[in-house]
Write an enzyme that holds these catalytic residues in place. Structure first.
Site, PDB file in Angstrom:
ATOM      1  N   LYS A  13      -2.740  -2.018  -2.895  1.00  0.00           N
ATOM      2  CA  LYS A  13      -3.795  -1.131  -2.398  1.00  0.00           C
ATOM      3  C   LYS A  13      -3.354   0.298  -2.694  1.00  0.00           C
ATOM      4  O   LYS A  13      -2.344   0.768  -2.151  1.00  0.00           O
ATOM      5  CB  LYS A  13      -4.044  -1.331  -0.898  1.00  0.00           C
ATOM      6  N   GLU A  29       0.821  -1.211   0.000  1.00  0.00           N
ATOM      7  CA  GLU A  29       0.000   0.000   0.000  1.00  0.00           C
ATOM      8  C   GLU A  29       0.861   1.270   0.000  1.00  0.00           C
ATOM      9  O   GLU A  29       1.053   1.895   1.045  1.00  0.00           O
ATOM     10  CB  GLU A  29      -0.954   0.034   1.198  1.00  0.00           C
TER      11      GLU A  29
END
Length: 295
Positions: A213, A176
């Site tokens: 993400k 992420e």
């Protein structure tokens, strides 16, 4: 669900991933949004008990198990806790939901326009415990605040380095590198980020699967090359501070990218709601986010 079944669920499931991983720093804000003031708890133990009560209410709400949520990201304390007498991971899997664990230990100070992850000195022990709990994957967050090529390269390199350590332990890493949605140069920086991500993906061993993400990009469809990469199991989007409506509208312009929202999922839930009101509110948010994720 065994590991292969969970892999198939994440790879092809028609739904989205719920983010239930608020940790120490973000928990008071999450509780306030839920209608529980700071005066209602004293100390970390009471605070985390309150947030676990909220998460348990979400997980056990009928709409949460309607098949539109394919995964959920947990904080370590939530993983260590129980829901209706079962471990949280087992409670999720009983509902057809794949469990993930947040593994980063927070953000370092900004350097070169980015915030790297702080050293993950607790990671080996957390990975061993997570495997024991039957978790499927992990999530770890860095933040990019400007289109600084050197800083972005460092963030992505750190994500992939730690991601390989996680994969070696038998879990699927969700990388992420969040891009701050308020950054004025986000469109330019996201092009740099994509290039670095593709380098990292190309460097992975054959057959190794990771997830990504990412902030919903300024340019719709930007991350299509990453979505199509053979080493990518799934690409999910964070809401990044957008409201549910804003995040869903923007996500709809990114085919193949599904939601992994926290605020967008939970923002209208309140402690004072009746169970019926709570479930109806949660169900409407789930329906809206699922539609934006899979059409």
């Amino acid at each position: 669900m065994n590991f292969d079944e969970m892999t198939a669920k994440i790879a092809g499931g028609q739904g989205f991933i719920a983010a239930l991983d608020q940790s120490g720093g973000s928990t008071p804000k999450a509780l306030r949004g839920y209608g529980i003031s700071d005066e209602a708890w004293s100390g970390d133990d009471e605070m985390f008990a309150r947030i676990h009560d909220m998460r348990s209410r979400v997980i056990t709400s009928p709409s949460f198990a309607n098949g539109k949520i394919i995964g959920a990201i947990l904080f370590e304390r939530t993983m260590d806790s129980e829901v209706e007498g079962a471990s949280t991971a087992d409670a999720l899997k009983e509902r057809g939901i794949v469990p993930f664990i947040k593994v980063d230990q927070g953000l370092a100070d900004e350097v070169d326009g980015v915030q790297m992850m702080k050293p993950l000195d607790k990671l080996p022990a957390l990975l061993e415990k997570s495997v024991g709990h039957g978790m499927f994957g992990t999530k770890m967050r860095s933040v990019i605040k400007s289109a600084n090529a050197a800083g972005i390269a460092k963030v992505v390199e750190q994500q992939f380095t730690v991601g390989n350590q996680i994969a070696d332990a038998g879990l699927v890493p969700m990388l992420e590198p969040e891009y701050d949605i308020t950054a004025a140069d986000r469109a330019e920086g996201e092009q740099i980020l994509l290039a670095e991500i593709m380098k990292g993906l190309d460097s992975l061993p054959t057959g190794r699967k990771v997830m990504l993400k990412l902030s919903i990009p300024v340019e719709g469809g930007l991350y299509a090359p990453a979505i199509a990469h053979p080493n990518v199991l799934r690409v999910v989007a964070l809401s990044g501070g957008f409201s549910t409506d804003e995040a869903c509208e923007k996500l709809a312009h990114n085919p193949g990218m599904i939601a992994s929202f926290s605020r967008g999922l939970l923002q209208d839930l309140r402690a004072a709601q009746s169970d019926a009101e709570f479930d109806d509110t949660l169900g409407k948010a789930i329906d809206k986010i699922c539609t934006a994720s899979v059409g």
